[in-house]
Design an enzyme around this catalytic site. Structure first.
Site, PDB file in Angstrom:
ATOM      1  N   HIS A  43      81.121  30.750   9.748  1.00 15.37           N
ATOM      2  CA  HIS A  43      80.481  30.428   8.464  1.00 15.37           C
ATOM      3  C   HIS A  43      81.533  29.998   7.438  1.00 15.37           C
ATOM      4  O   HIS A  43      81.330  29.052   6.674  1.00 15.37           O
ATOM      5  CB  HIS A  43      79.759  31.658   7.903  1.00 15.37           C
ATOM      6  CG  HIS A  43      78.640  32.178   8.750  1.00 15.37           C
ATOM      7  ND1 HIS A  43      78.689  33.410   9.368  1.00 15.37           N
ATOM      8  CD2 HIS A  43      77.426  31.654   9.062  1.00 15.37           C
ATOM      9  CE1 HIS A  43      77.557  33.620  10.031  1.00 15.37           C
ATOM     10  NE2 HIS A  43      76.769  32.564   9.864  1.00 15.37           N
ATOM     11  N   ASP A 156      74.899  25.742  16.691  1.00 18.61           N
ATOM     12  CA  ASP A 156      73.447  25.595  16.841  1.00 18.61           C
ATOM     13  C   ASP A 156      73.163  24.094  16.954  1.00 18.61           C
ATOM     14  O   ASP A 156      72.683  23.461  16.018  1.00 18.61           O
ATOM     15  CB  ASP A 156      72.743  26.218  15.636  1.00 18.61           C
ATOM     16  CG  ASP A 156      73.021  27.699  15.527  1.00 18.61           C
ATOM     17  OD1 ASP A 156      72.275  28.490  16.100  1.00 18.61           O
ATOM     18  OD2 ASP A 156      74.036  28.065  14.882  1.00 18.61           O
TER      19      ASP A 156
HETATM   20  P1  AMP Z   1      73.447  31.542  10.941  1.00 11.46           P
HETATM   21  O1  AMP Z   1      73.870  32.459   9.834  1.00 11.46           O
HETATM   22  O2  AMP Z   1      73.678  32.100  12.293  1.00 11.46           O
HETATM   23  O3  AMP Z   1      72.071  30.968  10.719  1.00 11.46           O
HETATM   24  O4  AMP Z   1      74.437  30.310  10.850  1.00 11.46           O
HETATM   25  C1  AMP Z   1      74.617  29.582   9.669  1.00 11.46           C
HETATM   26  C2  AMP Z   1      75.425  28.337   9.967  1.00 11.46           C
HETATM   27  O5  AMP Z   1      76.683  28.701  10.507  1.00 11.46           O
HETATM   28  C3  AMP Z   1      74.754  27.428  10.995  1.00 11.46           C
HETATM   29  O6  AMP Z   1      74.913  26.074  10.587  1.00 11.46           O
HETATM   30  C4  AMP Z   1      75.509  27.740  12.254  1.00 11.46           C
HETATM   31  O7  AMP Z   1      75.518  26.675  13.179  1.00 11.46           O
HETATM   32  C5  AMP Z   1      76.905  27.977  11.710  1.00 11.46           C
HETATM   33  N1  AMP Z   1      77.702  28.770  12.654  1.00 11.46           N
HETATM   34  C6  AMP Z   1      77.355  29.945  13.245  1.00 11.46           C
HETATM   35  N2  AMP Z   1      78.319  30.334  14.108  1.00 11.46           N
HETATM   36  C7  AMP Z   1      79.289  29.386  14.072  1.00 11.46           C
HETATM   37  C8  AMP Z   1      80.551  29.202  14.735  1.00 11.46           C
HETATM   38  N3  AMP Z   1      81.015  30.082  15.633  1.00 11.46           N
HETATM   39  N4  AMP Z   1      81.279  28.094  14.447  1.00 11.46           N
HETATM   40  C9  AMP Z   1      80.819  27.184  13.540  1.00 11.46           C
HETATM   41  N5  AMP Z   1      79.645  27.298  12.880  1.00 11.46           N
HETATM   42  C10 AMP Z   1      78.896  28.378  13.135  1.00 11.46           C
END
Ligand code: AMP
Length: 285
Positions: A43, A156
């Site tokens: 994030h 994602d």
């Molecule tokens: P989430 O909080 O899981 O909904 O993720 C929020 C954003 O962070 C989304 O755009 C995800 O694709 C991105 N994200 C989550 N994990 C990673 C990671 N390991 N590397 C890069 N972006 C990430």
């Protein structure tokens, strides 16, 4: 609105919209990173890029109920606003938009967004309604935060394609930027759901990235038979006692259509359960 370090926390839609309207009047470029909290370096990398690209950085933290199925982890998803604010205190986030569920879905809410084809395969098949929930909340957040630029992770991958398509199909004036997956030193993709893993399961989970790397290596060595590539990847998962595999597939990197043969630019995507955690990972050929 409350102050916490230098970050303003906004809970209400109207207040966020008013703030964004006034920023836009001044000519500020708003950049935006939507999250569900339980923040990690993945994030943070999106936020650092967003900070560079815009004048004013908004991060949303909202565990969106409409993207969870009835037997999924909505209730147990980690919620730790104070911890999250501490983690992002050095990045230069200007506002955290942190609404309650009722604020986003007031009583009587009945309008949903669907990106019809892209939502079907991969996670769409195993999480019915998931991408409808994602597209709907992201469009809502776009209408609330009014960003010029929004940043999403390739972690994602299907979600990123869906958001890009929605923006194009609905003529939204927002630049969508996708950022590479941030991993631990040993290859495990960072995820808020890694917190569900025991030490032993954490080791098992390494099989996801190992499997992807192996498929990529075979492809680079000239193998383009999808059956052979998937079989090799699956056996790495099985060796690690990962039996609960939702999918391991190779699809076109833009349309997610099935392929006769693997080609450069295709996406290799995995979703599997390790203990109680449903983990996803992917790589591009
Ligand atoms: P989430 O909080 O899981 O909904 O993720 C929020 C954003 O962070 C989304 O755009 C995800 O694709 C991105 N994200 C989550 N994990 C990673 C990671 N390991 N590397 C890069 N972006 C990430």
């Amino acid at each position: 609105m409350t102050e916490n370090s230098n970050i303003k926390i906004v809970n209400e839609v109207k207040e966020m919209q008013a703030l964004s309207n006034s920023l836009k009047k001044e000519g500020s470029l708003i950049s935006f990173v939507p999250t569900m909290g339980a923040l990690h370096e993945g994030h943070l990398s999106l936020m650092s890029t967003a900070k560079e690209k815009g004048d004013f950085l908004v991060v949303s933290i909202f565990v969106n109920p409409t993207q969870f199925g009835p037997n999924e982890d909505f209730n147990k998803y980690t919620r730790d606003l104070d911890g999250d604010i501490k983690k992002i205190s050095d990045i230069g986030v200007d506002v955290v938009f942190f609404p309650e569920v009722d604020e986003i879905y007031p009583e009587g809410f009945e309008t949903y967004i669907e990106v019809q084809q892209l939502q079907k395969p991969l996670c769409g098949e195993f999480r019915p309604g998931h991408f409808q929930g994602v597209a709907t909340v992201v469009l809502k957040l776009f209408n609330i935060v009014k960003p010029d630029i929004a940043i999403f992770g390739e972690k994602d991958y299907q979600q990123l394609l869906i958001i890009k398509k929605m923006v194009r199909d609905l003529h939204l004036e927002i630049e969508i930027i996708g950022m590479p997956i941030i991993r631990e030193g040993d290859g495990l993709a960072l995820s808020s759901r890694n917190a569900y893993l025991s030490d032993e399961q954490r080791l098992q989970a390494l099989a996801l990235s190992n499997s992807l790397n192996n498929i990529k290596r075979m492809f680079n060595d000239g193998e383009n038979n999808i059956g052979n590539l998937v079989e090799a990847g699956t056996s790495i998962l099985n060796e690690s006692s990962i039996k609960d595999i939702d999918y391991l597939e190779i699809r076109d990197g833009n349309t997610l259509e099935d392929q006769e043969e693997a080609k450069k630019g295709d996406i290799v995507a995995i979703a599997a359960k390790v203990g109680n955690a449903r983990l996803i990972d992917n790589t591009k050929l």
